[in-house]
Design a protein around this motif. Structure first.
Motif, mmCIF file in Angstrom:
data_model
loop_
_atom_site.group_PDB
_atom_site.id
_atom_site.type_symbol
_atom_site.label_atom_id
_atom_site.label_comp_id
_atom_site.label_asym_id
_atom_site.label_seq_id
_atom_site.Cartn_x
_atom_site.Cartn_y
_atom_site.Cartn_z
ATOM 1 N N GLY A 311 43.081 34.253 44.947
ATOM 2 C CA GLY A 311 43.049 34.939 43.663
ATOM 3 C C GLY A 311 44.067 36.050 43.589
ATOM 4 O O GLY A 311 44.731 36.234 42.561
ATOM 5 N N SER A 315 47.306 36.168 41.083
ATOM 6 C CA SER A 315 47.498 37.295 40.162
ATOM 7 C C SER A 315 48.896 37.878 40.304
ATOM 8 O O SER A 315 49.547 38.218 39.305
ATOM 9 C CB SER A 315 46.439 38.375 40.424
ATOM 10 N N GLN A 342 40.810 31.832 35.569
ATOM 11 C CA GLN A 342 41.632 32.923 36.067
ATOM 12 C C GLN A 342 42.912 33.053 35.250
ATOM 13 O O GLN A 342 43.327 34.153 34.891
ATOM 14 C CB GLN A 342 41.985 32.740 37.544
ATOM 15 N N THR A 345 43.021 34.802 31.593
ATOM 16 C CA THR A 345 42.974 36.253 31.415
ATOM 17 C C THR A 345 44.323 36.820 30.990
ATOM 18 O O THR A 345 44.471 38.032 30.865
ATOM 19 C CB THR A 345 42.548 36.929 32.729
#
Length: 501
Positions: A311, A315, A342, A345
């Motif tokens: 993750g 990001s 994810q 977003t």
């Protein structure tokens, strides 16, 4: 009367009717002169295309389209051709300019016959002047029977303005529809000739403006454009001699669930081949080695569900990218859903191209974002709109508008005559071929669009340039045959086309 290149804009049938009246007033012509010009344009095309023809069958309907047919028949007879003319319905009930054209045909010795169950054996070319652009309801049984007779002959058919049975505004069939070999569309291109089922029925599309096309453009506002190759040169100028990889954008392609690594590989390579400076891929761990081995220029990394480290890395990569392409091979299982969540977003400032299972997951949880491009095929569009595929295909322009209004951004509704709608205009691509109906083609398209976005094109520009380059590359790749065309065959041609000068 010379035939012209297709103009850049297209119109609704009612707009053309309004515009032709304005054009006649501006030019000081009676409306019948426009009908004479229309018939002459069709006749001249017919003779140039079939120079040895000696016997025509001209099928006329009850409106002005039938009047055009009478003029074609008269000109052919005056030039020594044998002409059989079939009138659908009662010829005595023709009115206005169509009646004038009928009388001129009779005055030169022509005969009007009722349609027969068999096409005359000596017929070499058929002229379809039956129903025209005014058709809005279902094709009546008598017309359907005649159209069926025309279609089974195997004879070349030249349609006047539009193949009978095809809706001039949407491109859907309103019943039995003439399968034309050529369609000579008059004064303005009807938008229904560009998309939907039109490609199956229009044959070669010929435009004859009749000297009225400028007045038409002045009289009515078109909301449909045909994508032109010239846009490539305008929007992708030569690069500065001092350019470096950071100058040309960074694309992150996300997808490729277990067993679907080819999709993300194709999308990533398309991004790189479009000219993006850097392309990265986030995918299932099973795919990383294959991607790096086949295309080491792509920075491939794995993503694992329920992994804080994965993750964090994703990001960071998302912040690194100018553009994110999501959906190729994503899947709808737990892995695909978690990855979608994810990625979803993202802020509206970051451009996103969404395809395939990304669209299917969006349909489950709809949202509106301005800074993205959606690239559905009709099945995906139907799920996004909660309607049937048939409803989408019945009016592709309306479906594209509804998708854009509901989900935002720019919509690319794929299919024969792909429609791009950016909230203001429809842009239609006439390039492409049936060989594109094979796995991976959509993955190449979204990667290509993503790479163009990364190089500074707007959403609308990247969508229409990407669609045209993709379709034209497929046409070039299919010159040896449509069957067996693979998505990867497009890459060499994509590189040629984005460097057009």
């Amino acid at each position: 009367m010379t035939h012209q290149r297709l103009p850049q804009i297209a119109f609704r049938a009612a707009q053309v009717r309004q515009g032709e009246q304005a054009a006649a007033r501006q030019l000081g012509w009676p409306m019948y002169q426009l009908m004479e010009s229309a018939g002459t344009a069709v006749y001249e095309h017919l003779r140039s295309t079939y120079p040895t023809v000696r016997h025509l069958l001209v099928c006329c309907g009850g409106g002005n389209n039938g009047g055009d047919g009478y003029i074609v028949a008269r000109l052919a007879r005056l030039h020594g051709l044998r002409v059989t003319l079939w009138q659908l319905g009662d010829a005595a009930r023709l009115q206005g300019d169509a009646a004038t054209a009928r009388d001129a045909w009779l005055a030169c010795g022509g005969i009007i016959q009722s349609p027969q169950t068999m096409i005359p054996a000596e017929t070499e070319v058929i002229v379809d002047a039956l129903l025209g652009t005014g058709l809005s309801g279902a094709v009546r049984p008598d017309a359907a029977a005649l159209i069926g007779t025309i279609n089974v002959t195997g004879k070349p058919v030249v349609a006047v303005d539009i193949p009978s049975g095809l809706c001039a505004d949407t491109g859907r069939c309103l019943g039995e529809t003439v399968q034309a070999h050529q369609t000579v569309t008059l004064i303005g291109v009807k938008r229904g000739l560009l998309t939907g089922q039109a490609a199956q029925y229009r044959g070669e599309l010929i435009f004859a403006g009749l000297g009225a096309e400028t007045a038409l453009k002045q009289a009515v506002q078109s909301e449909v454009s045909i994508i032109q190759s010239s846009e490539i040169q305008d929007l992708l100028p030569p690069r500065a001699r001092t350019a470096h990889k950071g100058s040309n954008g960074r694309v992150l392609c996300v997808g490729g669930n277990q067993g679907m690594g080819g999709a993300i590989r194709l999308a990533s390579e398309a991004s790189a081949r479009s000219g993006a400076g850097l392309t990265a891929a986030t995918t299932h761990a099973d795919n990383v080695l294959a991607i790096l081995t086949a295309r080491p220029e792509i920075m491939a990394q794995s993503w694992q569900q329920d992994s804080d480290e994965s993750g964090r890395i994703l990001s960071e990569r998302m912040r690194w990218a100018n553009v994110i392409v999501m959906g190729p091979g994503l899947g709808q299982n737990a892995w695909g859903q978690a990855l979608y969540c994810q990625l979803n977003t993202l802020s509206d400032e970051q451009a996103l191209v969404l395809d395939a299972d990304g669209l299917n997951l969006l349909a489950r949880s709809p949202d509106y974002k301005k800074n993205r491009i959606l690239t559905p095929h009709p099945g995906e569009a139907a799920r996004l709109l909660n309607v049937s595929v048939a409803e989408v295909e019945a009016d592709r322009f309306a479906a594209a508008e509804l998708l854009q209004h509901r989900y935002g951004g720019v919509v690319v509704l794929k299919g024969a005559g792909t429609v791009v709608f950016d909230g203001h205009r429809h842009m239609v691509c006439l390039a492409g071929n049936p060989g594109m109906a094979t796995g991976g083609m959509g993955d190449v398209l979204v990667g290509l669009i993503g790479g163009l976005l990364a190089q500074g094109l707007t959403l609308s520009q990247a969508a229409r340039v990407g669609v045209w380059v993709h379709s034209r590359a497929a046409d070039l790749a299919a010159e040896v045959g449509e069957r067996g065309l693979l998505a990867g065959d497009l890459f060499a041609y994509i590189r040629q086309l984005i460097n057009l000068r």
